[in-house]
Motif scaffolding. Structure first.
Motif, short mmCIF file in Angstrom:
data_model
loop_
_atom_site.label_atom_id
_atom_site.label_comp_id
_atom_site.label_asym_id
_atom_site.label_seq_id
_atom_site.Cartn_x
_atom_site.Cartn_y
_atom_site.Cartn_z
N ASN A 37 51.62 48.09 -110.29
CA ASN A 37 53.06 49.16 -110.12
C ASN A 37 52.73 50.05 -111.54
N GLY A 38 53.13 51.70 -111.35
CA GLY A 38 53.35 52.47 -112.20
C GLY A 38 52.28 52.54 -113.43
N ALA A 39 50.77 52.36 -113.27
CA ALA A 39 49.80 52.89 -113.54
C ALA A 39 49.44 53.63 -114.02
N GLY A 40 50.46 54.30 -112.69
CA GLY A 40 49.37 56.47 -113.02
C GLY A 40 48.74 56.44 -112.00
N LYS A 41 48.21 55.84 -110.30
CA LYS A 41 47.58 55.90 -109.51
C LYS A 41 47.46 57.06 -108.81
N THR A 42 49.15 57.40 -108.47
CA THR A 42 49.70 57.84 -107.08
C THR A 42 49.74 59.54 -108.09
N THR A 43 50.22 59.30 -109.20
CA THR A 43 50.53 60.60 -110.25
C THR A 43 48.82 61.28 -110.28
N THR A 44 47.89 60.32 -110.41
CA THR A 44 46.50 61.16 -110.18
C THR A 44 46.79 62.15 -108.97
#
Ligand code: ATP
Ligand code: MG
Length: 238
Positions: A37-44
């Motif tokens: 959670n919070g790793a940056g997947k959705t941001t990508t």
């Protein structure tokens, strides 16, 4: 084809959510992006869809910069999210028709819509029911049907199996494999290691905004993907 070139996102509050990501997802490939959670997947994903602007670097769809030609690149990318945005007072069929027309497909018939709803495993009695009466998994199926109808070269999915029952999740994988075989580039962000093992051509693990691991199917099958994943997560704690 989807590409991230030194793609970086620092949010307004100063948080560096994505740190110089370099990644390429080719036609005929299912890529699973894993990470805590919070790793940056959705941001990508949001950067590839041009929902947010990069701080540095570029996102390309079929070789075109999403910042330079947002309307053109949106034609070539279909998005299926965990919380699909659909019209509650429209039926499933009307939602499909609405979004198909929005995407410029004006020659589709009711039969086409019914065929694709069958393909994603939506129960027949729901085809003409209003979306507001649907469960989460049923809405996700309609979202997937819309993505299939769009027939874009690239499909991006954020947690698509999260609301699906086991049978529907297995069916989704079959649909993805079929789409992959027809030449689509598929990016799937998920926590579902089991599905990654079953369907991924390549797997990446993100941690704190960086891509820390990248393996082909051949490579990750030689090892236990769950163990690889936990090893990478463990390093953060030590
Ligand atoms: N609009 C925002 N403003 C500030 N920080 C944000 C914003 N959106 C996300 N973040 C932060 O950026 C980091 C990455 O978030 P992101 O949503 O990309 O993670 P994720 O890998 O999709 O996580 P999850 O598995 O929980 O969906 C997180 O630390 C999050 O708090
Ligand atoms: Mg996310």
């Amino acid at each position: 084809m989807l590409q991230a070139i030194d793609l970086t996102k620092r949010y307004e509050d100063g948080h560096l959510a994505l740190d110089a990501l370099n990644l390429e997802i080719k036609p005929g490939e299912i890529f699973f992006l894993l990470g805590a959670n919070g790793a940056g997947k959705t941001t990508t994903i949001n950067l590839l869809l041009n929902f947010i602007e990069p701080t540095l670097g570029k996102a390309l769809v079929n070789g075109i910069d999403v910042m330079e030609q947002p309307l053109e690149t949106k034609k070539h990318i279909a998005f299926v999210s965990e919380n699909v945005m659909l019209y509650g007072s429209f039926t499933a069929c009307q939602n499909l028709d609405f979004f198909a027309r929005l995407g410029g497909k004006t020659n589709l018939t009711k039969k086409d819509y019914y065929d694709v709803m069958r393909r994603v495993g939506l129960q027949e009695e729901a085809f003409e029911r209003k979306l507001k009466t649907f469960s989460k998994g049923m809405r996700q199926k309609v979202g997937l049907a819309i993505a299939i109808i769009k027939d874009a070269d690239n499909i991006v999915m954020d947690e698509p199996t999260s609301g699906l029952d086991p049978k529907s999740a297995a069916e989704l994988m079959q649909i993805l494999i079929h789409l992959r075989n027809s030449g689509k580039a598929i990016l799937m962000c998920t926590h579902d290691l089991f599905r990654a093992k079953a369907a991924a051509d390549r797997v990446g693990i993100m941690k704190e905004g960086r891509l820390v691991m990248l393996r082909t199917r051949e490579e990750f099958l030689q090892d236990d993907l769950e163990r690889i994943y936990l090893d990478y997560m463990q390093e953060a704690v030590l």
